[in-house]
Design an enzyme around this catalytic site. Structure first.
Site, PDB file in Angstrom:
ATOM      1  N   LYS B  79       0.846  -1.197   0.000  1.00 31.15           N
ATOM      2  CA  LYS B  79       0.000   0.000   0.000  1.00 31.15           C
ATOM      3  C   LYS B  79       0.884   1.251   0.000  1.00 31.15           C
ATOM      4  CE  LYS B  79      -3.983   1.964   2.520  1.00 31.15           C
ATOM      5  NZ  LYS B  79      -4.838   1.840   3.710  1.00 31.15           N
ATOM      6  N   SER B 154      -9.836   1.624   2.683  1.00 32.48           N
ATOM      7  CA  SER B 154      -8.954   2.388   1.826  1.00 32.48           C
ATOM      8  C   SER B 154      -7.887   1.557   1.125  1.00 32.48           C
ATOM      9  CB  SER B 154      -8.253   3.477   2.639  1.00 32.48           C
ATOM     10  OG  SER B 154      -7.403   2.891   3.613  1.00 32.48           O
ATOM     11  N   SER B 178      -9.993  -0.520   7.042  1.00 36.71           N
ATOM     12  CA  SER B 178      -9.396  -0.413   5.709  1.00 36.71           C
ATOM     13  C   SER B 178      -8.610  -1.627   5.233  1.00 36.71           C
ATOM     14  CB  SER B 178      -8.493   0.815   5.634  1.00 36.71           C
ATOM     15  OG  SER B 178      -9.259   1.985   5.562  1.00 36.71           O
TER      16      SER B 178
END
Lengths: 99, 496
Positions: B79, B154, B178
């Site tokens: 990420k 997210s 997330s």
């Protein structure tokens, strides 16, 4: 009655150093009112005797040995800076010329 | 077997035994990325050169007869909120576009030491604020199951990359759900560790008392192997736990036999019913019945304060964010707008932040600044912190009666792109089930448990702090039972 006015949003944005546009102010004022109305429910539950939780891990005064370690080289740190000069971050003026 | 369909455990074995080279594995995944990512948009940056060099180093080490580390040659998608030395890190924000960090996050160093090959950086909601990855400044990511839908958020780039066979493993971060919610809606496994179990050094902070990095995998064992590689105390993170990490890999192996005799499973009353899609409720109920068949005792447990989690979260997280994001001030990194030699620092700062931050980030900064401001602090932030205490107490009481709590991971399956972007409260509702464990700092996993109208449903398994192993054990049992019920692993039902 709304929880937050357009003027308050403008004031808060200034405090947060966000130069928001007029259109953004209109949108945010409405949305923030909806959000604040929803989250106000937190006021219904917690009584005075409930201690607040700021952090879930029971840690206090985390210390480390006071030993110098390796640091990043100035050139590496400044490589991605918006502006650098003489091995320092160069910033826009912070004082009025007359001051 | 094609390298892209192998699990991380299989890749590590095959590389260690010389059946396949780390370079072949990495190249196969880059080929898959080349063929699908123009559509999925899971990756923001690829580090082809760095990844292939790391793979070659593993292959030479093996040729030299060296013992390889546990996950040598296993590719991973990272990420883009975790900093990587010499590889651009943006947090999917225009304000950081072009920023090349001078250091690696602790977990990146740990993963490299474990032999993991980082393929590149994945898309996310800007600064991890969102539940659909549509708040990225660099375009939305699409769900591999249905490209008209979001992959959750997210950490949606990471979930889409794993579900789309672009990487067997990925790292996400979870502040309010997330990792778990994107895992649920893409049919993969995602775990939020106990707060402090994984170092936050090098994780660009959103809400410091809630942020926690964790693993994604297509199997429970793969997620456990990655968890083991990244967990542990870090002197560079003062909130890092010093307690030894539980053996999550052993727990995942143990759970796979699906014998839950002696285990009590609590079903949370408040996380279900009205507002939950019928297909989601049905898949979760069927899975709970299977857990009972597997020997678990199932009880219903009420956690009344969970109803206030959404309100508390959307005060605490924006408050902490408004403080954390003050560092993006046009001085040290990233964007600078309006520096014409006349404008003051303050003017440059305000213009830069307006140009650099997207709408959701601005909304949360304003909300957080308001909640922390004089006259409102007690009514908002103070009250939210008290709710946090009540939620922790509900968890403690519940765990006196059961070993784990279960619920749906998300009230709905993956929702269509664009459906909620203009309605913040509808977007926030996607996190309804995941917020309590975030606020209490307790571990929770999402494991695929069935399908609703052809789209994946996740079951959330929550455990007491430090007992991450229980999440893995029960999730592995669910994986075994679901695979048996569906006739093949859930992801094999994807049309991808």
């Amino acid at each position: 009655m709304s929880t937050i006015s357009r003027d308050e949003v403008a004031h808060i944005a200034r405090l947060a150093r966000l130069a928001v546009t007029e259109e953004e102010l209109d949108v945010f004022a409405g949305q923030l009112d909806v959000i604040l109305t929803s989250v106000q429910r937190v006021g219904e539950v917690a009584a005075d005797e409930i201690p607040p939780t700021s952090h879930v891990v029971p840690l206090t005064n985390v210390l480390r040995p006071d030993e110098p370690g390796e640091c990043l080289a100035p050139g590496d740190v400044l490589r991605s800076a918006p502006a650098a000069e003489q091995n320092r971050f160069r910033v826009p003026r912070i004082l009025d010329e007359e001051a | 077997m094609q390298p892209i369909t192998m699990t991380a455990a299989q890749i590590a074995d095959a590389v260690a035994q010389g059946q396949i080279s780390a370079r072949e594995v990495a190249q196969a995944h880059f080929d898959q990325i080349a063929s699908v990512d123009t559509e999925l948009n899971a990756f923001l940056t690829l580090d082809t050169e760095g990844a292939l060099a790391a793979a070659d180093a593993i292959d030479s080490a093996r040729a030299d007869g060296e013992k390889l580390p546990a996950l040598a040659g296993v590719p991973l998608a990272l990420k883009d909120i975790i900093v990587t030395k010499d590889v651009e890190t943006t947090a999917a924000s225009k304000i950081l576009k072009g920023w090349v960090p001078p250091y690696d996050a602790t977990i990146v160093r740990k993963m490299r030491a474990a032999g993991i090959v980082v393929l590149g950086k994945t898309n996310l909601d800007e600064f991890a604020m969102g539940s659909s990855t549509e708040n990225s400044a660099f375009g939305a990511t699409r769900n591999p199951w249905d490209r008209t839908r979001t992959p959750g958020g997210s950490s949606g780039g990471s979930s889409a990359a794993v579900a789309g066979y672009e990487a067997p493993l990925a790292i996400g971060t979870d502040t309010g759900g997330s990792i778990r919610q994107p895992a649920a809606v893409t049919g993969i496994v995602g775990h939020k560790p106990t707060y402090g179990a994984v170092s936050r050094y090098g994780l660009i902070a959103f809400s410091s008392s809630l942020d926690q990095a964790g693993p994604f995998g297509r199997t429970v064992l793969d997620a456990a192997l990655l968890h083991e590689a990244i967990a542990g105390h870090d002197p560079a993170d003062s909130t890092s736990l010093t307690a030894p990490a539980p053996d999550v890999v052993a727990a995942a192996r143990e759970g796979a036999d699906a014998d839950l005799t002696g285990l009590t499973v609590g079903v949370v009353t408040e996380l279900g019913g009205a507002g939950y899609e019928a297909g989601v409720s049905a898949a979760v109920a069927a899975t709970i019945a299977q857990l009972s068949n597997a020997g678990a005792k199932v009880v219903e447990i009420s956690c009344p304060s969970f109803d206030y989690a959404l309100g508390a979260y959307y005060l605490i997280a924006p408050s902490e964010a408004s403080s954390n994001l003050a560092k993006f001030d046009a001085v040290r990194f990233g964007l600078r707008v309006g520096d014409n030699g006349v404008a003051s620092l303050e003017e440059v700062m305000s213009q830069t932040r307006d140009a650099g931050f997207g709408a959701e980030v601005k909304r949360r900064i304003i909300l957080g600044t308001y909640a922390l401001s004089s006259g409102y602090y007690d009514a908002y932030y103070g009250q939210a912190q008290k709710v946090r205490t009540l939620i922790s107490r509900d968890f403690s009481k519940a765990f006196e009666q059961c070993d784990v709590l279960v619920s749906p991971t998300s009230p709905t399956v993956a929702f269509p792109l664009g459906e909620r972007v203009d309605d913040p409260m509808a977007m926030y509702a996607a996190d309804l089930c995941t917020l309590p464990a975030s606020l209490a700092g307790t571990p929770a996993i999402s494991v695929p448990c069935g399908l609703s109208e052809g789209l994946p449903v996740g079951l959330q398994v929550m455990a007491p702090a430090f007992a991450d192993d229980r999440c893995y054990r029960v999730a592995a049992a669910v994986e075994t039972l679901t695979t048996a019920a569906l006739g093949k692993p859930l992801l094999a039902h994807s049309t991808f």
